[in-house]
Each structure stands twice: as C-alpha cells, then as structure tokens.
Design an enzyme around this catalytic site. Structure first.
Site, short mmCIF file in Angstrom:
data_model
loop_
_atom_site.label_atom_id
_atom_site.label_comp_id
_atom_site.label_asym_id
_atom_site.label_seq_id
_atom_site.Cartn_x
_atom_site.Cartn_y
_atom_site.Cartn_z
N SER A 22 0.83 -1.21 0.00
CA SER A 22 0.00 0.00 0.00
C SER A 22 0.86 1.26 0.00
CB SER A 22 -0.90 -0.01 1.25
OG SER A 22 -1.55 1.23 1.39
N ASN A 74 10.05 7.61 5.32
CA ASN A 74 8.96 8.45 4.86
C ASN A 74 8.18 8.97 6.05
OD1 ASN A 74 5.94 7.47 5.03
ND2 ASN A 74 7.20 5.61 4.81
N GLY A 77 2.28 10.90 6.07
CA GLY A 77 1.18 11.38 6.92
C GLY A 77 -0.19 11.23 6.32
N CYS A 135 0.20 2.51 10.89
CA CYS A 135 0.92 3.64 10.31
C CYS A 135 1.76 4.34 11.38
CB CYS A 135 -0.06 4.65 9.70
SG CYS A 135 0.81 6.12 9.11
N ASN A 196 4.81 -3.19 8.08
CA ASN A 196 4.78 -1.76 7.79
C ASN A 196 6.18 -1.22 8.12
OD1 ASN A 196 3.93 0.96 7.36
ND2 ASN A 196 1.86 0.42 8.06
N THR A 197 6.38 0.05 8.05
CA THR A 197 7.74 0.60 8.21
C THR A 197 8.18 0.63 9.67
OG1 THR A 197 6.75 2.80 8.22
CG2 THR A 197 7.62 2.01 6.13
N GLY A 221 12.60 -0.33 2.57
CA GLY A 221 13.66 -0.66 1.61
C GLY A 221 14.51 -1.83 2.10
N GLY A 269 7.38 -2.93 -2.40
CA GLY A 269 7.08 -1.60 -1.89
C GLY A 269 8.03 -0.55 -2.41
N THR A 270 9.02 -0.21 -1.61
CA THR A 270 9.93 0.89 -1.93
C THR A 270 10.61 0.73 -3.29
OG1 THR A 270 10.26 1.22 0.43
CG2 THR A 270 11.95 2.14 -1.01
O1 RRO Z 1 1.19 7.81 4.83
C1 RRO Z 1 2.16 7.46 5.54
O2 RRO Z 1 2.92 8.27 6.07
C2 RRO Z 1 2.45 6.04 5.80
C3 RRO Z 1 1.49 5.08 6.06
BR1 RRO Z 1 -0.33 5.43 5.98
C4 RRO Z 1 1.89 3.77 6.43
O3 RRO Z 1 1.09 2.86 6.70
N1 RRO Z 1 3.22 3.52 6.49
C5 RRO Z 1 4.15 4.46 6.24
O4 RRO Z 1 5.34 4.17 6.32
N2 RRO Z 1 3.75 5.71 5.87
#
Ligand code: RRO
Length: 307
Positions: A22, A74, A77, A135, A196-197, A221, A269-270
């Site tokens: 995503s 990243n 937001g 997130c 997720n990150t 990454g 992803g990245t």
């Molecule tokens: O939009 C973001 O800053 C973001 C989201 Br929603 C997420 O799920 N994971 C991320 O690394 N950035």
C-alpha cells in the site's frame, strides 16, 4: 520450463503471488504516465490502494522523504481525499485495472473504521480491505496494532460488517508481532500483511535538525528486509491464515525468501519508486528461480501455500 504461480488468496483468484505494498505505487498516476501499456501488462496480481481515512487529510509538512543507506524514511502522513472523495474520484479509475482491488483503510476509532469498511465493501469493485492499524506517521495516541487486545476488539467490531476478506496490516514496532497476528486471527481476520515501516529518525547534516518535517518517520527498503523476513517467519508459524510478506523486496530471490519464510503473497514496496516495473521483474525472476530449482520447488519443503 514455465512455472504456473496462479493462486487463490482468501477466496480471490490471483494470477501470481506478487502484489504491491500500500502507498508505494500510484496506479492512477502510472496509467497517466505509461498509458494503456500499464493496464495491458499490470505489474501486480492484485492492487492495494494507498490508505484512506474517513475525512480528507493534507498529510505531514515537508520534507516527507529522506534517503538512508539501502532505504528511505517516509513521513507522508496519509494525505488522501477521504472516503467520499475516494469513492467518487479514485475507485472508478482503480476499478478499471485488470486485477482485484484491495482498499487500505485507517481510522482512529472503531466507529470510523466501521464507516470505512462499510463504505468500501458495499462496492462490487472492491475485493478485500486492508486494515492499516500500523501507520507510524499519524499520532493519534494509540496505534491499535501495537496491542493484541485492541486489535482483537477492532476486528470484533468490523467482522460482522462484511463477508469480504479483512487483511490486517501489522506493525513491526512491537516486541511480539505474532501476538498481534494471533489476536487478529482469533477475532476473524482473513489474512495478515507485514511489515509496515520501522520507526526511524534522521538528522539533516546542514542544520542538525530532524530531516523530516514531522520530526520522524518510517524506514523501508532493503535496509529492513532481514527484520521483515524474521517477523514473517515468526508470524507464519503462529497463524493458520495467509500471510502477505513485505519489506525490502527488490528481486525474485528476495520474494522466494519471503515465500520460504511462510508468505502466501509477496508485496513489492519501496522498489517501485526506483523501478516502476519492479513487480513484473520480481515475478519473472521468481519464476526463473523456481524453474531452475533442483530439487523441484515442492521438494524444497518450502511453504508454498499457494500451490
Ligand atoms: O502515509 C504514511 O505516512 C504512511 C502510512 Br499510511 C503507512 O502505513 N506507512 C508508512 O510508512 N507511511
């Protein structure tokens, strides 16, 4: 030799196990840039949208991206048009893609999550929903996916709302991701996706201030691949539902590593930012690896759940 990687994920027929993570591939912008060629040879077997929220959001102040060794941080937001804007403007375009659509949603309460799940699942164009409970860039006081009990409570509220698959996107920022995955499974999740990150910071050498407008962000990454692989392994061992594995996948070799660790699907992803055709390349490399495997993939004792 060709390898048939067609699979069924949560009842959804997919041509192969490579999808996008995503928020890492803007299919609408890519179609504007690459035209119908993108639709003809779409790089993924399903498309996962950027996360949406009930109301529109502007996102975090810039800078929003910072490059790191083997990765990036990243702090986007969650800029998005909100549920109504998504349904009116984006969904009709995403529905034209030649693959099933998964909509990623995020909210700060069960009521708002319910609004999102009901709003998107009543649309025939939507095959499944990913619940983003992880997130790192929205500070609401509680990240639901950091607590097994909160995750279960949310799933219990959402499960009755739809028969469509609910995929829970897990955070790596906990000591025991498997505990959250087990809680999600027990409360009715159809699948989990991870990772997720990773929460991360960087300092701008020119100012010695935080490099990112929001002060911090999430690392992605190749830098996070080994962490992701371990978490996918631990979670796959703990749950019976399918696992979508991601985190620094750049090649077919990486994808096979995640499958060997228990993932049913692998998300890119990245790497999409560096190479918009990464999905296609990862798939063809994965096919080459499997075709070349001696002994055969089935004999490797890999957890090829999609076979
Ligand atoms: O939009 C973001 O800053 C973001 C989201 Br929603 C997420 O799920 N994971 C991320 O690394 N950035």
């Amino acid at each position: 030799m060709s390898v048939d990687l067609a699979t069924t994920f949560c009842g959804i027929a997919l041509e192969h196990p490579v999808i996008n993570a995503s928020g890492t591939f803007d299919a609408i912008a890519a179609r504007r840039a690459f035209g119908e060629a993108l639709v003809q040879s779409f790089p993924f077997s399903a498309f996962v949208s950027k996360t949406i929220t009930p109301e529109p959001r502007a996102g975090n102040p810039p800078p929003r991206l910072w490059e790191t060794p083997a990765g990036m941080i990243n702090s986007i937001g969650l800029p998005n048009k909100g549920l109504a804007g998504f349904l009116e403007h984006d969904l009709p375009q995403l529905a034209e893609l030649p693959v099933p659509l998964v909509v990623s949603v995020m909210a700060t309460s069960a009521e708002e999550f319910s609004q999102l799940v009901s709003g998107v699942t009543e649309r025939d164009e939507v095959a499944a929903v990913e619940l983003n409970v992880s997130c790192p860039n929205v500070h609401s006081g509680l990240i639901v996916g950091e607590q097994p009990v909160e995750t279960a409570r949310l799933l219990e509220a959402l499960r009755p709302l739809t028969a469509k698959p609910l995929i829970v996107k897990l955070t790596p920022n906990v000591a025991e991701p498997a505990a959250v995955a087990v809680a999600a499974e027990g409360a009715g999740a159809d699948a989990v996706s991870l990772i997720n990150t990773l929460k991360a910071s960087a300092v701008d050498p020119a100012t010695l201030e935080p490099s990112l407008g929001a002060g911090r962000g999430g690392l992605s990454g190749p830098a996070i691949r080994a962490v992701a692989l371990e978490q996918v392994r631990v979670v796959s061992d703990a749950v019976a539902i399918p696992v979508v594995g991601m985190g620094g996948v750049t090649s077919g070799v990486d994808a096979l590593d995640f499958i060997a660790a228990g993932a049913s699907l692998v998300a890119v992803g990245t790497e999409n930012f560096r190479d918009p055709a990464a999905g296609t390349r990862v798939l063809s490399e994965l096919c080459e690896r499997l075709a070349a495997a001696r002994p055969s993939p089935a004999d490797l004792n890999l957890n090829l759940r999609y076979r």
